[in-house]
Design an enzyme around this catalytic site. Structure first.
Site, PDB file in Angstrom:
ATOM      1  N   ASP A  19       0.705  -1.165   0.035  1.00 52.32           N
ATOM      2  CA  ASP A  19      -0.091  -0.030  -0.106  1.00 52.32           C
ATOM      3  C   ASP A  19       0.780   1.277  -0.048  1.00 52.32           C
ATOM      4  OD1 ASP A  19      -2.257   1.493   0.213  1.00 52.32           O
ATOM      5  OD2 ASP A  19      -3.088   0.674   1.945  1.00 52.32           O
ATOM      6  N   ASP A  59     -11.134   2.645  -3.426  1.00 50.72           N
ATOM      7  CA  ASP A  59     -11.275   1.424  -2.588  1.00 50.72           C
ATOM      8  C   ASP A  59     -12.805   0.891  -2.828  1.00 50.72           C
ATOM      9  OD1 ASP A  59      -8.620   1.485  -1.468  1.00 50.72           O
ATOM     10  OD2 ASP A  59      -9.415   1.820   0.704  1.00 50.72           O
TER      11      ASP A  59
HETATM   12  O1  A2G Z   1      -5.577   0.636   2.965  1.00 55.04           O
HETATM   13  C1  A2G Z   1      -5.839   1.414   1.716  1.00 55.04           C
HETATM   14  O2  A2G Z   1      -6.847   2.159   1.727  1.00 55.04           O
HETATM   15  C2  A2G Z   1      -6.030   0.244   0.690  1.00 55.04           C
HETATM   16  N1  A2G Z   1      -6.040   0.920  -0.713  1.00 55.04           N
HETATM   17  C3  A2G Z   1      -7.122  -0.797   1.226  1.00 55.04           C
HETATM   18  O3  A2G Z   1      -7.399  -1.808   0.064  1.00 55.04           O
HETATM   19  C4  A2G Z   1      -6.881  -1.357   2.311  1.00 55.04           C
HETATM   20  O4  A2G Z   1      -5.731  -2.242   2.163  1.00 55.04           O
HETATM   21  C5  A2G Z   1      -6.704  -0.270   3.396  1.00 55.04           C
HETATM   22  C6  A2G Z   1      -5.920  -0.697   4.703  1.00 55.04           C
HETATM   23  O5  A2G Z   1      -5.870   0.121   5.650  1.00 55.04           O
HETATM   24  C7  A2G Z   1      -5.308   0.847  -1.592  1.00 55.04           C
HETATM   25  O6  A2G Z   1      -4.511  -0.152  -1.479  1.00 55.04           O
HETATM   26  C8  A2G Z   1      -5.346   1.441  -2.898  1.00 55.04           C
END
Ligand code: A2G
Length: 400
Positions: free
Chosen positions: A140, A201
């Protein structure tokens, strides 16, 4: 990335959309992020027919970590929620023929505030994951700036390769720089990552699914050519089986994710899934379309004024898939068209309706046909060429 992994989009289960950052194991023991949750999901994948369809990754998302690195500077799991450690969980998952994914964040902190991976800890974190037997990393991008991301994502790719353990690498990088060229370099991403999140998301609603499909389709000229074996766009998790989608909307998500050659990574509670969700997610033809070996991502072909849209994906063996989506909110709509209108060449075709199991034979390009499409629903067709020279047609009917 072209190292033999993820020749077709990954399939599996990931915690985030359904279980988020629930760390309240005292009051919510069934649903909190802890090793039991991942063991439960692994058991379900094996015992309920998912694994044999290809759903093989069990992916831990945010909130697995302890707030502190260990005395050697390594990330470590929360000791109360993962008392056995990640290596033991990986063994459990491997013993069942499945693969383990984990989450880290390029930046000072994960999106939920747990320890991040900064430029100086990329190597040690890659080595730690390899030593635990991790098979997939979601990396991330919260709490970092574009320069750190530009350095960090390629460095993590190198660091994972240097461990010698094959690990799929999912990059959230594009989301943090707007998702589109010129800020996003999709050919670089295809070289260093196996898949990448392009857009926001997903949430548990049809609005969210529609918004994602709309953004991917509006930008398909930039996104569609970026995909291929070992390099996939990721519109985010399948939310089928949760609270936000009707049966028609669930079919629509499955159909559109198949057309988009998207990862089929569910985020739902496999311990409590109703049969309609199970049938949709385990639809063999929808899965086969998604997993087609040519790995060509499909496209939106048409947007009619009456809010019917047509999506198309070319498949191996001269086959193809069509999805007719209704974005209407009134009643089932009749849609009149022909394959010629959808730019098909002359020839004889047969169509298999993926969700009803019925077959339409004797179609040629100019045959007019009419479909009934439910509001926020789809009709999905697998189309083969009829009367091949051979013993059987592509759909198994007598050949010539
Ligand atoms: O953190 C981000 O919002 C992630 N988004 C989501 O999928 C999830 O992992 C979250 C956890 O805190 C992306 O990776 C774009």
């Amino acid at each position: 990335m072209d190292n033999g992994l993820l020749k077709t989009p990954p399939m599996g289960w990931m915690a985030w959309e359904r279980f988020r950052c629930d760390i309240d194991c005292k009051d919510d023991p069934e649903n909190c992020i802890r090793e039991d949750l991942f063991r439960d999901m692994a058991d379900r994948l094996v015992e309920d027919g998912w694994k044999e369809l290809g759903y093989e990754y069990v992916i831990i998302d945010d909130c697995w970590m302890s707030m502190l690195r260990d005395e050697h500077g390594r990330l470590q799991p929360d000791p109360f929620r993962f008392p056995g450690g990640i290596a033991k969980l990986a063994r459990y998952i491997h013993d069942r023929g499945l693969k383990l994914g984990i989450y880290a964040d390029m930046g000072t902190h994960t999106c939920m505030g747990f320890p991040g991976t900064t430029l100086d800890t990329i190597n040690i974190d890659a080595q730690t994951f390899a030593s635990w037997g991790v098979d997939y990393l979601k990396f991330d991008g919260c709490s970092s700036n574009p320069i750190e991301q530009m350095l960090g994502y390629p460095l993590m790719s190198k660091a994972l390769n240097a461990t010698g353990r094959p690990m799929a690498y999912s990059c959230s990088w594009p989301v943090y720089v707007g998702g589109l060229p010129p800020k996003v370099n999709y050919s670089l991403l295809g070289d260093i990552c196996h898949l990448w999140r392009n857009y926001v998301d997903i949430q548990d609603s049809w609005d969210s699914v529609q918004g994602i499909v709309e953004w991917f389709s509006n930008n398909q000229d930039d996104l569609q050519p970026a995909a291929g074996p070992g390099r996939w766009n990721d519109p985010d998790m399948l939310i089928i089986g949760n609270f936000g989608l009707s049966v028609d909307q669930a079919r629509a998500q499955m159909a559109l994710w198949a057309i988009m050659a998207a990862p089929l990574i569910m985020s739902n509670d496999l311990r409590n899934l109703d049969n309609s969700a199970r049938f949709i997610l385990q639809n063999k033809v929808a899965v086969a379309i998604n997993q087609d070996s040519m790995g060509i991502q499909g496209r939106r072909l048409l947007q009619e004024k009456n809010h019917i849209e047509v999506y198309w994906r070319p498949l191996s063996h001269s086959a193809s898939a069509l999805v007719f989506l209704s974005r209407r909110t009134d009643m089932p709509s009749l849609y009149h068209t022909s394959l010629a209108k959808l730019k098909y060449d002359t020839g004889n075709y047969e169509a298999y309706d993926v969700f009803t199991g019925s077959t339409v034979t004797g179609l040629n390009a100019t045959t007019q046909f009419t479909l009934s499409i439910n509001p926020s629903g789809v009709v999905m067709w697998y189309l083969g060429i009829y009367a091949d020279m051979g013993t059987h047609t592509c759909m198994g009917f007598p050949g010539t």
